[in-house]
Design a protein around this motif. Structure first.
Motif, short mmCIF file in Angstrom:
data_model
loop_
_atom_site.label_atom_id
_atom_site.label_comp_id
_atom_site.label_asym_id
_atom_site.label_seq_id
_atom_site.Cartn_x
_atom_site.Cartn_y
_atom_site.Cartn_z
N THR A 2 34.34 14.50 47.95
CA THR A 2 34.88 15.70 48.89
C THR A 2 33.51 16.20 49.47
O THR A 2 33.47 16.90 50.42
N LEU A 3 32.46 16.63 48.06
CA LEU A 3 30.96 16.85 48.32
C LEU A 3 30.25 16.89 49.99
O LEU A 3 30.00 17.27 50.91
N ALA A 4 31.13 14.99 50.17
CA ALA A 4 30.70 14.51 51.59
C ALA A 4 32.09 14.84 52.44
O ALA A 4 30.87 14.93 53.28
N SER A 5 32.46 16.00 52.49
CA SER A 5 33.68 15.32 53.33
C SER A 5 34.12 17.27 53.85
O SER A 5 34.55 17.42 54.50
N ALA A 6 34.29 18.11 52.72
CA ALA A 6 35.10 19.08 52.62
C ALA A 6 32.93 20.44 52.87
O ALA A 6 32.66 20.49 51.65
N PRO A 7 34.02 21.58 53.05
CA PRO A 7 32.64 22.77 52.44
C PRO A 7 33.36 22.97 51.26
O PRO A 7 33.72 22.65 50.40
N ILE A 8 31.98 23.48 50.72
CA ILE A 8 31.41 23.47 49.17
C ILE A 8 32.40 24.42 48.54
O ILE A 8 31.86 25.52 49.25
N GLY A 9 32.41 24.15 47.74
CA GLY A 9 33.23 24.99 47.06
C GLY A 9 32.94 25.88 45.37
O GLY A 9 32.29 24.24 45.16
N PRO A 10 33.42 26.33 44.41
CA PRO A 10 32.93 26.81 43.61
C PRO A 10 33.46 25.81 42.31
O PRO A 10 32.37 25.06 41.50
N TYR A 11 34.18 25.08 42.27
CA TYR A 11 35.46 23.72 41.47
C TYR A 11 34.41 22.93 42.20
O TYR A 11 34.26 21.80 40.95
N GLN A 12 34.06 22.65 43.37
CA GLN A 12 33.41 21.26 43.76
C GLN A 12 32.01 21.41 42.74
O GLN A 12 31.27 19.99 41.82
N LEU A 13 30.98 22.40 43.24
CA LEU A 13 29.79 22.41 41.90
C LEU A 13 30.06 21.98 40.56
O LEU A 13 29.14 22.29 40.79
N GLN A 14 31.27 23.17 39.97
CA GLN A 14 31.40 22.61 38.64
C GLN A 14 31.46 21.23 38.34
O GLN A 14 30.67 20.88 37.56
N ALA A 15 32.41 20.79 39.12
CA ALA A 15 32.44 19.29 39.00
C ALA A 15 31.67 18.19 38.78
O ALA A 15 31.44 17.75 38.42
N ALA A 16 30.74 18.77 40.75
CA ALA A 16 29.27 18.51 40.49
C ALA A 16 28.30 18.07 39.06
O ALA A 16 27.28 17.10 38.88
N ILE A 17 28.68 19.60 38.65
CA ILE A 17 27.73 19.53 37.08
C ILE A 17 28.20 18.42 36.48
O ILE A 17 27.32 18.07 35.46
N ALA A 18 29.26 18.90 36.02
CA ALA A 18 29.94 17.74 35.24
C ALA A 18 29.11 16.32 35.10
O ALA A 18 28.98 15.59 34.08
N ALA A 19 29.98 15.98 36.73
CA ALA A 19 29.19 14.77 36.72
C ALA A 19 28.25 14.55 36.51
O ALA A 19 27.25 12.94 35.80
N VAL A 20 27.24 14.86 37.17
CA VAL A 20 25.73 15.05 36.67
C VAL A 20 25.35 15.20 34.61
O VAL A 20 24.90 13.75 33.94
N HIS A 21 25.84 15.55 34.12
CA HIS A 21 25.87 15.54 32.66
C HIS A 21 26.74 14.39 32.80
O HIS A 21 26.22 13.44 30.81
N ASP A 22 27.77 13.47 32.90
CA ASP A 22 28.41 12.34 32.06
C ASP A 22 27.72 11.07 32.89
O ASP A 22 28.10 10.57 32.06
#
Length: 405
Positions: A275-295
């Motif tokens: 999604t980050l590679a194909s869609a305009p960035i939004g707040p839910y995507q950024l929160q998901a990216a943060i969660a992914a770094v933790h996970d």
């Protein structure tokens, strides 16, 4: 399939389709929604013992249509019109088999004229298929309160003349954002209950994920829909390790990561990466990216805090909010040290939205502990414990304070 759990899952899947079919054919969202609830109740009582019919959606649609007809006939002012309509158009067991109105229903339940609590309650009942009693239990409020919210919401929709159709293209983005916010609220309440003895309410997190999957099926190119689903998956994957056998809360840094759901993490990471590679960035995507770094970190010590701090910089810029501010402060402290974090927290705590919030005390306590000020940290943990209604959080915060005596 005839176990109670399997029947409940099927009914929740079919509920919006049956309601959509009735509203599309007959009109009158309020009357149709009541009729569908009666049909769902009848099925929940009959199917586990008598078996699921060959055409379960048709069965529900037929029963709901009959209930609706009975309701209208009970209204003397409408009796003649209903009898005429019934004679001309007998109930069809599946009036609109080719149409899936789930997204339309979600948008209607999140109509701009409704309050946030009404949107949540109506979404869970009309689209989620939960009964009023189930919603009340999930949110620890009286059943009568939930019933009143749902009744008022349906009256408001009727009074506003809201139509059962997709909004004009110019309104779709804004209305979809309202739906996503409701699903986000439902998930958050389930993942960290705001009050009560349990930390989790799995019925809410599970329902939020299920409904978000349905929205993604209908809006596959929407980056924020994908971001929200990824965020839910990456967060919920940690749930098995968030509590001890006695129900006590385990903070992220101390969790046994072997208990995290690796398959769910993999799904969430794949989804947010694409999604980050194909869609305009939004707040839910950024929160998901943060969660992914933790996970993806093998241990708490391996967490890429500079990357998380950079993501919070972006999130704070495009979607500032009280909880974003607090989490941003933690990231600053993990990269630049607890004293820097405490100075940032002092400035942030001046925001009226954070005044007296238990998480401010909890973050301050954590940073003071990292800075070596045990007495001040203990005082802040005790303040945090007194400020939350969540029993597991109270127990955790009090235990941290006791460790610092």
């Amino acid at each position: 399939m005839n176990t109670t759990t399997e029947v409940e899952d099927l009914l929740r899947e079919l509920a919006p389709r049956v309601l959509g079919a009735l509203v599309r054919r007959h009109g009158g969202f309020d009357v149709c929604e009541d009729a569908v609830q009666e049909a769902l109740l009848a099925a929940a009582l009959q199917w586990p013992t008598e078996g699921v019919p060959d055409n379960p959606r048709g069965w529900l649609t037929t029963v709901a249509s009959r209930r609706r007809t009975e309701s209208w006939r009970a209204d003397s002012a409408r009796r003649r019109r209903e009898e005429t309509a019934a004679a001309q158009a007998p109930p069809n067991p599946d009036p609109a088999p080719a149409v899936d109105d789930t997204l339309t229903l979600l948008l209607l339940c999140c109509h701009p004229s409704l309050t946030q609590v009404s949107r949540v309650a109506l979404t869970l009942r009309a689209v989620g298929g939960l009964s009023t009693a189930e919603i009340a239990r999930a949110f620890l409020v009286p059943e009568a309160t939930v019933g009143q919210r749902i009744s008022r919401a349906k009256q408001r929709i009727k009074a506003d003349g809201a139509e059962f159709r997709l909004p004009p293209p110019a309104e779709v983005a804004e209305r979809t954002a309202a739906v996503l916010h409701v699903l986000y609220l439902i998930f958050n309440e389930g993942y960290t209950a705001s009050s009560g003895a349990a930390l989790h309410r799995v019925e809410l997190t599970g329902e939020a994920i299920r409904l978000t999957r349905q929205v993604r099926d209908r809006l596959p190119d929407d980056g924020e829909v994908a971001g929200l689903l990824a965020l839910m998956l990456l967060t919920d994957a940690r749930r098995p390790a968030r509590t001890r056998p006695d129900g006590a809360l385990v903070p992220l840094a101390e969790q046994d990561r072997t208990r995290w759901d690796a398959q769910t993490i993999a799904e969430g990471v794949t989804l947010i990466t694409a999604t980050l590679a194909s869609a305009p960035i939004g707040p839910y995507q950024l929160q998901a990216a943060i969660a992914a770094v933790h996970d993806e970190a093998a241990s708490s010590a391996d967490t890429d805090w500079p990357q998380i701090l950079g993501l919070y910089h972006l999130l704070d810029a495009i979607a500032p909010g009280p909880m974003v501010t607090l989490n941003h402060v933690v990231a600053v402290a993990m990269v630049h040290g607890p004293r820097v974090g405490l100075r940032r927290l002092a400035a942030a705590a001046a925001d009226p939205a954070l005044a007296g919030h238990h998480r401010v005390h909890a973050v301050r306590a954590h940073l003071l502990d990292l800075a070596g000020d045990r007495d001040a940290a203990r005082t802040q943990y005790e303040l945090a414990a007194r400020s939350t209604l969540s029993v597991p959080e109270q127990r955790y915060l009090n235990s941290r304070a006791a460790q610092l005596t």
